[in-house]
Design an enzyme around this catalytic site. Structure first.
Site, short mmCIF file in Angstrom:
data_model
loop_
_atom_site.label_atom_id
_atom_site.label_comp_id
_atom_site.label_asym_id
_atom_site.label_seq_id
_atom_site.Cartn_x
_atom_site.Cartn_y
_atom_site.Cartn_z
N CYS A 92 1.03 -1.39 -0.19
CA CYS A 92 0.21 -0.05 -0.05
C CYS A 92 0.65 0.69 0.35
CB CYS A 92 -0.85 -0.16 1.52
SG CYS A 92 -1.86 -1.61 1.52
N CYS A 95 2.72 3.06 -2.96
CA CYS A 95 1.22 4.47 -4.43
C CYS A 95 0.45 4.97 -2.85
CB CYS A 95 0.19 3.47 -4.73
SG CYS A 95 0.71 2.11 -5.65
N CYS A 130 -8.70 -2.63 -4.44
CA CYS A 130 -6.90 -1.65 -4.51
C CYS A 130 -6.26 -2.91 -4.75
CB CYS A 130 -6.52 -1.06 -3.53
SG CYS A 130 -6.07 0.46 -3.79
N CYS A 193 -35.02 -0.04 12.22
CA CYS A 193 -33.64 0.48 12.83
C CYS A 193 -34.29 1.45 14.05
CB CYS A 193 -32.51 1.29 11.37
SG CYS A 193 -32.63 -0.37 10.68
N CYS A 196 -36.03 1.34 17.49
CA CYS A 196 -34.96 1.34 18.59
C CYS A 196 -34.33 3.04 18.76
CB CYS A 196 -33.55 0.33 18.49
SG CYS A 196 -34.28 -1.07 18.79
N CYS A 238 -28.26 -6.75 14.51
CA CYS A 238 -28.63 -6.12 14.26
C CYS A 238 -30.38 -6.82 13.80
CB CYS A 238 -29.31 -4.35 13.78
SG CYS A 238 -28.14 -3.48 15.42
#
Lengths: 277, 108
Positions: A92, A95, A130, A193, A196, A238
């Site tokens: 990584c 580059c 990548c 979602c 809650c 969840c």
């Protein structure tokens, strides 16, 4: 049988009353917590990081980089950053150079639109792109140690940067999809979602404190998991809790939800690796 | 975390007789021996079962660790230092493997 039925209906009555009292308490408790004021049209009156909902002991774990077990993954990610991989034999760093400079914003702005893929991609997917395209290496499996480590490391570089994502232009349909998912009731318990995390944050669900479900700390070290986990793993958890069939990790649905969540937490500083219970 | 990775935070300088704080953390799964795999077989226990710290070979602190300790155990303790030298930290794993690291301290 008759007595049992009576008991059950009696119990339901108490539950219903309890729910009413809970809603009132939730609003009051939200005022006590530190948060950010929200822009017009935002569904929440205040944006509060999950950190504020945790007990002081858990917060202390996150505050000290040495104690924070999530930093173990960040360290592993730092090693991977400098390790050459794949047929291209590039790391990584070859580059992107020093991650502290090149990645100091990136983590706060995902998911992003990827023109080539023609869809929104999140950080994990970008890392794997990548790997396959530039390093000519095999993509890492979702939730594998190297992918978790690299994601934690990259996002950690943006710690403190306020979350800001693009929601217009090509991202509009993704954002709308995420919003729809957020408010769609799901599973045997028929809960969205929002039931809650919007209506009841600051209230207890059994012994646990409901937060606003913000995503700024992910990948998060969760004490329950005893390790770092991705946001999509949390989504799956969840969904299982409301007894729904979860979407797949890395699915377009979860990326859309991730984008919408990032927008809901706009301005919150990235906390990766956060510690949650 | 495949290979356990020890981390230590100890001061490199102290004055004679000072009480210093030493923090240690090792990445470890701490498999409790209570869990079962998908086929229902018990996953064998594999935990860090002991920790010891010495200064120039003299014991400073040691403890036994049992299965109730969570993954990635964090241990913090204090030591009164009288002489310069090297702390050595050793974690013992079920099966006998050990992981160790060192940290030098100069006492003036």
């Amino acid at each position: 049988m008759h007595t049992i039925m009576k008991k059950v209906t009696g119990g339901l009555g108490i539950l219903a009353l309890g729910a009413g009292a809970m809603l009132a308490a939730g609003a009051a408790q939200a005022d006590e917590r530190k948060g950010l004021t929200t822009p017009d049209g935002h569904p929440l009156s205040k944006v509060i990081s999950g950190y504020e909902f945790r007990i002081p002991e858990t917060q202390a774990l996150q505050d000290d980089d040495f104690q924070n077990p999530g930093m173990l993954w960040v360290d592993t990610g730092a090693e991977l950053w400098d390790t050459a991989a794949g047929e291209a034999n590039k790391s990584c760093a070859d580059c992107h150079g020093d991650a502290a400079d090149s990645m100091n914003e990136a983590g706060a702005h995902y998911p992003k639109w990827n023109e080539k893929a023609g869809k929104a991609v999140n950080l994990e997917q970008q890392i794997n792109t990548c790997r396959t395209e530039n390093q000519k290496a095999e993509a890492w499996k979702w939730e594998s140690e190297p992918l978790l480590s690299m994601t934690s490391f990259v996002r950690h570089q943006s710690r403190g940067t306020p979350v800001a994502v693009q929601t217009d232009g090509p991202m509009t349909p993704v954002f709308e999809k995420g919003k729809e998912l957020y408010y769609t009731r799901n599973g045997q318990l028929d809960m969205a979602c929002a039931n809650c995390h919007e209506d009841n944050n600051g209230n207890r669900i059994r012994s646990d404190m409901l937060s606003q479900g913000q995503s700024n700390g992910f990948p998060t070290y969760r004490l329950k998991w005893q390790k770092v986990g991705s946001l999509h793993r949390r989504f799956k958890g969840c969904m299982k809790q409301v007894r729904a069939t979860p979407y797949k990790v890395g699915s377009d649905e979860f990326v859309a939800l991730e984008l919408y969540l990032a927008w809901r937490g706009v301005g919150l500083p990235v906390e990766t690796p956060a510690v949650r219970n | 975390m495949a290979t356990p990775r020890p981390r230590v935070k100890a001061p490199s300088k102290a004055s004679k007789g000072e009480v210093v704080t030493i923090k240690t953390l090792i990445s470890h799964k701490m498999e409790s021996g209570q869990r079962k795999d998908k086929e229902g077989n018990i996953i064998p226990r594999k935990i860090i079962n002991g920790f010891a710290c010495t200064l120039n070979g003299n014991p400073v602190f040691s403890c036994d660790i049992l299965p109730a300790i969570s993954a990635n155990p964090y241990i913090e303790f204090h030591a009164k230092v009288e002489e310069s030298g090297e702390f050595e930290f050793t974690w013992t794993e079920d099966g006998g493997a050990t992981y160790s690291t060192k940290s030098a301290i100069t006492v003036s």
